[in-house]
Structures are given as structure tokens and as C-alpha cells.
Scaffold this motif. Structure first.
Motif, PDB file in Angstrom:
ATOM      1  N   SER A  35       0.847  -1.194   0.000  1.00 42.95           N
ATOM      2  CA  SER A  35       0.000   0.000   0.000  1.00 42.95           C
ATOM      3  C   SER A  35       0.884   1.246   0.000  1.00 42.95           C
ATOM      4  O   SER A  35       2.056   1.188   0.339  1.00 42.95           O
ATOM      5  CB  SER A  35      -0.943   0.016   1.209  1.00 42.95           C
ATOM      6  N   VAL A  36       0.273   2.349  -0.395  1.00 46.99           N
ATOM      7  CA  VAL A  36       0.959   3.636  -0.449  1.00 46.99           C
ATOM      8  C   VAL A  36       0.088   4.654   0.261  1.00 46.99           C
ATOM      9  O   VAL A  36      -1.119   4.670   0.098  1.00 46.99           O
ATOM     10  CB  VAL A  36       1.193   4.083  -1.915  1.00 46.99           C
ATOM     11  N   SER A  37       0.706   5.514   1.069  1.00 46.20           N
ATOM     12  CA  SER A  37      -0.043   6.588   1.729  1.00 46.20           C
ATOM     13  C   SER A  37       0.757   7.880   1.627  1.00 46.20           C
ATOM     14  O   SER A  37       1.955   7.870   1.379  1.00 46.20           O
ATOM     15  CB  SER A  37      -0.340   6.237   3.189  1.00 46.20           C
ATOM     16  N   THR A  38       0.062   8.990   1.816  1.00 40.43           N
ATOM     17  CA  THR A  38       0.712  10.297   1.739  1.00 40.43           C
ATOM     18  C   THR A  38       0.452  11.072   3.014  1.00 40.43           C
ATOM     19  O   THR A  38      -0.512  10.808   3.732  1.00 40.43           O
ATOM     20  CB  THR A  38       0.191  11.110   0.540  1.00 40.43           C
ATOM     21  N   GLY A  39       1.314  12.044   3.295  1.00 39.98           N
ATOM     22  CA  GLY A  39       1.155  12.919   4.441  1.00 39.98           C
ATOM     23  C   GLY A  39       0.576  14.251   4.001  1.00 39.98           C
ATOM     24  O   GLY A  39       0.681  14.637   2.842  1.00 39.98           O
ATOM     25  N   GLU A  40      -0.034  14.955   4.933  1.00 37.14           N
ATOM     26  CA  GLU A  40      -0.657  16.228   4.603  1.00 37.14           C
ATOM     27  C   GLU A  40       0.213  17.430   4.948  1.00 37.14           C
ATOM     28  O   GLU A  40       0.223  18.409   4.218  1.00 37.14           O
ATOM     29  CB  GLU A  40      -2.000  16.347   5.318  1.00 37.14           C
ATOM     30  N   GLU A  41       0.931  17.383   6.055  1.00 37.34           N
ATOM     31  CA  GLU A  41       1.695  18.551   6.508  1.00 37.34           C
ATOM     32  C   GLU A  41       2.997  18.742   5.740  1.00 37.34           C
ATOM     33  O   GLU A  41       3.447  19.853   5.558  1.00 37.34           O
ATOM     34  CB  GLU A  41       1.978  18.448   8.000  1.00 37.34           C
ATOM     35  N   THR A  42       3.618  17.673   5.321  1.00 35.59           N
ATOM     36  CA  THR A  42       4.848  17.757   4.538  1.00 35.59           C
ATOM     37  C   THR A  42       4.665  16.884   3.312  1.00 35.59           C
ATOM     38  O   THR A  42       3.716  16.116   3.224  1.00 35.59           O
ATOM     39  CB  THR A  42       6.068  17.227   5.334  1.00 35.59           C
ATOM     40  N   LEU A  43       5.542  17.013   2.383  1.00 37.27           N
ATOM     41  CA  LEU A  43       5.500  16.133   1.231  1.00 37.27           C
ATOM     42  C   LEU A  43       6.055  14.796   1.691  1.00 37.27           C
ATOM     43  O   LEU A  43       7.262  14.636   1.876  1.00 37.27           O
ATOM     44  CB  LEU A  43       6.315  16.714   0.079  1.00 37.27           C
ATOM     45  N   LEU A  44       5.171  13.838   1.926  1.00 40.60           N
ATOM     46  CA  LEU A  44       5.542  12.552   2.494  1.00 40.60           C
ATOM     47  C   LEU A  44       4.871  11.442   1.713  1.00 40.60           C
ATOM     48  O   LEU A  44       3.669  11.514   1.441  1.00 40.60           O
ATOM     49  CB  LEU A  44       5.114  12.474   3.956  1.00 40.60           C
ATOM     50  N   LEU A  45       5.625  10.435   1.362  1.00 39.23           N
ATOM     51  CA  LEU A  45       5.113   9.262   0.679  1.00 39.23           C
ATOM     52  C   LEU A  45       5.571   8.054   1.470  1.00 39.23           C
ATOM     53  O   LEU A  45       6.764   7.916   1.750  1.00 39.23           O
ATOM     54  CB  LEU A  45       5.675   9.211  -0.744  1.00 39.23           C
ATOM     55  N   GLN A  46       4.642   7.199   1.874  1.00 35.72           N
ATOM     56  CA  GLN A  46       5.003   5.997   2.620  1.00 35.72           C
ATOM     57  C   GLN A  46       4.636   4.780   1.800  1.00 35.72           C
ATOM     58  O   GLN A  46       3.511   4.660   1.329  1.00 35.72           O
ATOM     59  CB  GLN A  46       4.293   5.936   3.971  1.00 35.72           C
ATOM     60  N   LEU A  47       5.615   3.879   1.648  1.00 34.41           N
ATOM     61  CA  LEU A  47       5.418   2.624   0.948  1.00 34.41           C
ATOM     62  C   LEU A  47       5.437   1.506   1.978  1.00 34.41           C
ATOM     63  O   LEU A  47       6.441   1.312   2.668  1.00 34.41           O
ATOM     64  CB  LEU A  47       6.541   2.402  -0.067  1.00 34.41           C
ATOM     65  N   ASN A  48       4.334   0.783   2.105  1.00 38.87           N
ATOM     66  CA  ASN A  48       4.261  -0.346   3.024  1.00 38.87           C
ATOM     67  C   ASN A  48       4.593  -1.614   2.249  1.00 38.87           C
ATOM     68  O   ASN A  48       3.988  -1.890   1.208  1.00 38.87           O
ATOM     69  CB  ASN A  48       2.877  -0.423   3.655  1.00 38.87           C
ATOM     70  N   LEU A  49       5.563  -2.363   2.748  1.00 41.65           N
ATOM     71  CA  LEU A  49       6.133  -3.492   2.015  1.00 41.65           C
ATOM     72  C   LEU A  49       5.516  -4.822   2.423  1.00 41.65           C
ATOM     73  O   LEU A  49       4.938  -4.957   3.506  1.00 41.65           O
ATOM     74  CB  LEU A  49       7.644  -3.525   2.237  1.00 41.65           C
ATOM     75  N   SER A  50       5.676  -5.813   1.557  1.00 40.31           N
ATOM     76  CA  SER A  50       5.080  -7.130   1.756  1.00 40.31           C
ATOM     77  C   SER A  50       5.615  -7.862   2.981  1.00 40.31           C
ATOM     78  O   SER A  50       4.935  -8.727   3.528  1.00 40.31           O
ATOM     79  CB  SER A  50       5.302  -7.992   0.513  1.00 40.31           C
ATOM     80  N   ASP A  51       6.805  -7.526   3.457  1.00 42.37           N
ATOM     81  CA  ASP A  51       7.365  -8.213   4.628  1.00 42.37           C
ATOM     82  C   ASP A  51       7.051  -7.499   5.943  1.00 42.37           C
ATOM     83  O   ASP A  51       7.528  -7.884   6.996  1.00 42.37           O
ATOM     84  CB  ASP A  51       8.872  -8.393   4.481  1.00 42.37           C
ATOM     85  N   GLY A  52       6.260  -6.430   5.881  1.00 35.41           N
ATOM     86  CA  GLY A  52       5.914  -5.683   7.086  1.00 35.41           C
ATOM     87  C   GLY A  52       6.763  -4.454   7.301  1.00 35.41           C
ATOM     88  O   GLY A  52       6.477  -3.646   8.180  1.00 35.41           O
ATOM     89  N   GLY A  53       7.814  -4.291   6.524  1.00 32.56           N
ATOM     90  CA  GLY A  53       8.645  -3.095   6.608  1.00 32.56           C
ATOM     91  C   GLY A  53       7.978  -1.941   5.871  1.00 32.56           C
ATOM     92  O   GLY A  53       6.926  -2.108   5.245  1.00 32.56           O
ATOM     93  N   SER A  54       8.583  -0.781   5.959  1.00 30.12           N
ATOM     94  CA  SER A  54       8.061   0.363   5.217  1.00 30.12           C
ATOM     95  C   SER A  54       9.187   1.330   4.891  1.00 30.12           C
ATOM     96  O   SER A  54      10.251   1.313   5.511  1.00 30.12           O
ATOM     97  CB  SER A  54       6.960   1.075   5.995  1.00 30.12           C
ATOM     98  N   VAL A  55       8.928   2.164   3.903  1.00 36.57           N
ATOM     99  CA  VAL A  55       9.859   3.206   3.490  1.00 36.57           C
ATOM    100  C   VAL A  55       9.081   4.506   3.445  1.00 36.57           C
ATOM    101  O   VAL A  55       7.993   4.562   2.871  1.00 36.57           O
ATOM    102  CB  VAL A  55      10.469   2.910   2.102  1.00 36.57           C
ATOM    103  N   ARG A  56       9.614   5.524   4.087  1.00 33.30           N
ATOM    104  CA  ARG A  56       9.012   6.855   4.026  1.00 33.30           C
ATOM    105  C   ARG A  56       9.961   7.775   3.287  1.00 33.30           C
ATOM    106  O   ARG A  56      11.144   7.851   3.610  1.00 33.30           O
ATOM    107  CB  ARG A  56       8.766   7.416   5.421  1.00 33.30           C
ATOM    108  N   ILE A  57       9.428   8.476   2.309  1.00 40.05           N
ATOM    109  CA  ILE A  57      10.201   9.468   1.562  1.00 40.05           C
ATOM    110  C   ILE A  57       9.643  10.816   1.959  1.00 40.05           C
ATOM    111  O   ILE A  57       8.478  11.118   1.703  1.00 40.05           O
ATOM    112  CB  ILE A  57      10.082   9.228   0.051  1.00 40.05           C
ATOM    113  N   LYS A  58      10.459  11.590   2.634  1.00 38.39           N
ATOM    114  CA  LYS A  58      10.044  12.878   3.191  1.00 38.39           C
ATOM    115  C   LYS A  58      10.826  13.984   2.490  1.00 38.39           C
ATOM    116  O   LYS A  58      12.053  14.005   2.548  1.00 38.39           O
ATOM    117  CB  LYS A  58      10.320  12.890   4.691  1.00 38.39           C
ATOM    118  N   ILE A  59      10.114  14.880   1.821  1.00 30.64           N
ATOM    119  CA  ILE A  59      10.758  15.953   1.073  1.00 30.64           C
ATOM    120  C   ILE A  59      10.570  17.267   1.823  1.00 30.64           C
ATOM    121  O   ILE A  59       9.456  17.703   2.070  1.00 30.64           O
ATOM    122  CB  ILE A  59      10.153  16.097  -0.343  1.00 30.64           C
TER     123      ILE A  59
END
Length: 74
Positions: A35-59
């Protein structure tokens, strides 16, 4: 905008460490995005991974960052 910083973080965000972009790339190998989600206060993209991990890209203008959260151990 500066260069990206690459970090690994604990789920509770109490521990953090600087890593290389290669570390992040290796952590993503063999995983799919659930799944993918976004943040409202900052430019944020979160990628939720199949193994339970996640990656957040914060600009932000000061220091864009990529945060890797490893899967939680149960």
C-alpha cells in the motif's frame, strides 16, 4: 534542495542510523509494495512493504530523507 539522506529507524523512532542508498536498495529487493499513503503537513510518501517493513520518503527544502523501517519482530 540538498542531497537525500538515507536513514534506518526503529518502529518507535527512538533509534535511528545513517545508511547508504545501497542499503535501502538491498532492503527493498524481493519485496512488493502492499500500500501507499501520503502525508498532509509535509511532502511525504510511505510505501508499506510485503514483509511488514516500510519506506518513508520525506521531502523538505532543508534535507530530503528516505527512512527505512524494518519489519517488526513478533
Amino acid at each position: 534542495m540538498g542531497r537525500f539522506r538515507y536513514l534506518t529507524k526503529s518502529r518507535d523512532e527512538k533509534m535511528s542510523g545513517v545508511v547508504s542508498s545501497d542499503f535501502i536498495a538491498r532492503a527493498l529487493l524481493g519485496r512488493s509494495i502492499q500500500s501507499v499513503s501520503t502525508g498532509e503537513e509535509t511532502l511525504l510518501l510511505q510505501l508499506n512493504l510485503s514483509d511488514g517493513g516500510s519506506v518513508r520518503i520525506k521531502i523538505t527544502p532543508e534535507s530530503p530523507e528516505v527512512h527505512y523501517y524494518s519489519p517488526s519482530s513478533k
